[in-house]
Design a protein around this motif. Structure first.
Motif, PDB file in Angstrom:
ATOM      1  N   GLN A 105       4.094  -2.844   3.504  1.00  0.00           N
ATOM      2  CA  GLN A 105       3.777  -4.189   3.027  1.00  0.00           C
ATOM      3  C   GLN A 105       3.133  -5.011   4.121  1.00  0.00           C
ATOM      4  N   ARG A 106       2.089  -5.714   3.732  1.00  0.00           N
ATOM      5  CA  ARG A 106       1.455  -6.689   4.603  1.00  0.00           C
ATOM      6  C   ARG A 106       1.420  -8.020   3.865  1.00  0.00           C
ATOM      7  N   THR A 107       1.243  -9.082   4.619  1.00  0.00           N
ATOM      8  CA  THR A 107       1.282 -10.408   4.011  1.00  0.00           C
ATOM      9  C   THR A 107      -0.056 -11.109   4.174  1.00  0.00           C
ATOM     10  N   SER A 151       0.848  -1.186   0.000  1.00  0.00           N
ATOM     11  CA  SER A 151       0.000   0.000   0.000  1.00  0.00           C
ATOM     12  C   SER A 151       0.886   1.239   0.000  1.00  0.00           C
ATOM     13  N   ILE A 152       0.351   2.360  -0.462  1.00  0.00           N
ATOM     14  CA  ILE A 152       1.111   3.595  -0.581  1.00  0.00           C
ATOM     15  C   ILE A 152       0.406   4.701   0.192  1.00  0.00           C
ATOM     16  N   SER A 153       1.164   5.620   0.749  1.00  0.00           N
ATOM     17  CA  SER A 153       0.575   6.718   1.517  1.00  0.00           C
ATOM     18  C   SER A 153      -0.147   7.692   0.589  1.00  0.00           C
ATOM     19  N   THR A 157       6.706  21.342  -4.907  1.00  0.00           N
ATOM     20  CA  THR A 157       7.661  20.436  -4.260  1.00  0.00           C
ATOM     21  C   THR A 157       7.126  19.009  -4.339  1.00  0.00           C
ATOM     22  N   PHE A 158       7.936  18.111  -4.815  1.00  0.00           N
ATOM     23  CA  PHE A 158       7.543  16.706  -4.925  1.00  0.00           C
ATOM     24  C   PHE A 158       7.889  15.976  -3.628  1.00  0.00           C
ATOM     25  N   GLU A 159       6.904  15.387  -3.032  1.00  0.00           N
ATOM     26  CA  GLU A 159       7.139  14.650  -1.791  1.00  0.00           C
ATOM     27  C   GLU A 159       7.394  13.180  -2.084  1.00  0.00           C
ATOM     28  N   SER A 160       8.125  12.559  -1.229  1.00  0.00           N
ATOM     29  CA  SER A 160       8.379  11.121  -1.340  1.00  0.00           C
ATOM     30  C   SER A 160       7.312  10.379  -0.544  1.00  0.00           C
TER      31      SER A 160
END
Length: 281
Positions: free
Chosen positions: A74-76, A49-51, A66-69
Motif C-alpha cells: 500500500q502507498r498513500t 498494488s499486488i505482486s 501449487t497456488f502461491e500467496s
C-alpha cells in the motif's frame, strides 16, 4: 444577470474547462486519474498494488499445481496541495467595458489557467524527485537537431529496457527542444508518415512512439531544461476545484468569485519515467 444568480456548478465547470485546456504535466497525457473519484472530502487515498504471479510450465499428467500467496503493498496518495483564488470586478469597470458582461467569465478562465500552471509546476517537481535514479540523466548539451534526436532515442531505449508499455508514451519538453527535433531529417521523414496523428492526438507531433508535448514552464533551471519521457501509468494525479462561490462583497460595488483548488500527485512507477537535464549551451 448578476453573478450571484449563477450556480456554483456553472462557475466550477468554467474553471475546470479552462484548467483542462491549459494543463500539461497534470494532463491525462502525462498522469492517470485513477483515484480522482476517491478524493471528495478526503485528504489521502490508499493505493494497493499486488505482486506478479509466477509463470510456471505445465505438463499434463505430471505437473502438480501449487497456488502461491501473492503479496500486496500500500502507498498513500496525499491530497495535500491547497490553493485559492479570489477576485472581483467592479460595477463601474463592467459598465465602462464594451463587453462588460463577459469580464467575470474571462477572469474565471484566467484563474483556471493559473491553477493549471500551478498544478503543473507541482507535478513536475514530484516527477523530478521520484523518478528512478538510474533513469536520471544529468546536464547534457543539446545544441543541434541531431543531439535532440539522439536524446529522444536514448529515452526510448531506457523505457524499452524497463519494459515500459509502448502505448501512451509521451515526451514533454520546452519549445526550443521541439524546434530542434523538427529540424532533424529523421523527424521529418518519420513525421511525413505519421502526420495524420497530429491533430487526432492533439499534440505537436508523434515520433519514435512518443507524443511530443510542449511546455514552457515548470521545466527550466537556469540555462538547463528538463525533458521527460514516460507513460501516464507512472504518475497519478487527483484534484478538485472546490468551494466555488459567487458573491457581492459588502465593502465594494463589485461582483466577486472565490474558490479552492485541492490536489495531489504521486509517482507510482518510478522506472516508467526517464528524464534528461538538457542544456542549450
Amino acid at each position: 444577470m448578476a453573478i450571484t444568480n449563477f450556480q456554483r456548478e456553472v462557475w466550477a465547470a468554467e474553471l475546470l474547462q479552462s484548467f483542462l485546456k491549459q494543463n500539461k504535466f497534470s494532463s491525462t497525457s502525462v498522469c492517470n486519474r485513477n483515484y480522482e473519484g476517491d478524493v471528495a472530502g478526503a485528504k489521502s487515498v490508499k493505493i494497493t498494488s499486488i505482486s506478479r504471479p509466477t509463470i510456471a510450465q505445465y505438463v499434463e499428467g505430471t505437473t502438480s499445481i501449487t497456488f502461491e500467496s501473492l503479496t500486496d503493498a500500500q502507498r498513500t496518495l496525499y491530497i495535500d496541495q491547497d490553493y485559492y483564488f479570489a477576485f472581483q470586478v467592479g460595477d463601474i469597470a463592467k459598465a465602462q467595458s464594451a463587453n462588460g458582461g463577459a469580464l467575470m467569465t474571462e477572469a474565471a478562465r484566467e484563474a483556471g489557467a493559473g491553477l493549471a500552471e500551478n498544478a503543473d509546476t507541482y507535478v513536475q517537481g514530484i516527477m523530478e524527485s521520484d523518478v528512478a535514479a538510474a533513469n536520471k540523466i544529468g546536464a547534457t548539451s543539446i545544441t543541434t537537431s541531431a543531439l535532440a534526436w539522439a536524446r529522444l532515442v536514448a529515452h526510448a531505449q531506457i523505457l524499452n529496457e524497463n519494459n515500459v508499455p509502448q502505448e501512451g508514451r509521451y515526451t514533454i519538453c520546452p519549445s526550443w527542444f521541439n524546434s530542434l527535433l523538427m529540424l532533424d531529417t529523421n523527424y521529418m521523414a518519420y513525421d511525413a508518415v505519421t502526420s495524420g496523428n497530429r491533430l487526432e492526438n492533439g499534440v505537436m507531433g508523434r515520433v519514435l512512439g512518443f507524443d511530443i508535448i510542449v511546455a514552457n514552464y515548470a521545466l527550466s533551471t537556469g540555462d538547463d531544461w528538463y525533458v521527460y519521457s514516460g507513460v501516464p501509468q507512472a504518475v497519478t494525479f487527483a484534484n478538485q476545484i472546490d468551494k466555488v462561490e459567487a458573491l457581492s462583497p459588502e465593502s465594494a460595488f463589485s461582483e466577486a468569485l472565490k474558490g479552492l483548488h485541492v490536489y495531489g500527485a504521486k509517482v507510482i512507477r518510478p522506472a516508467s519515467i526517464c528524464m534528461t537535464l538538457c542544456s542549450k549551451t
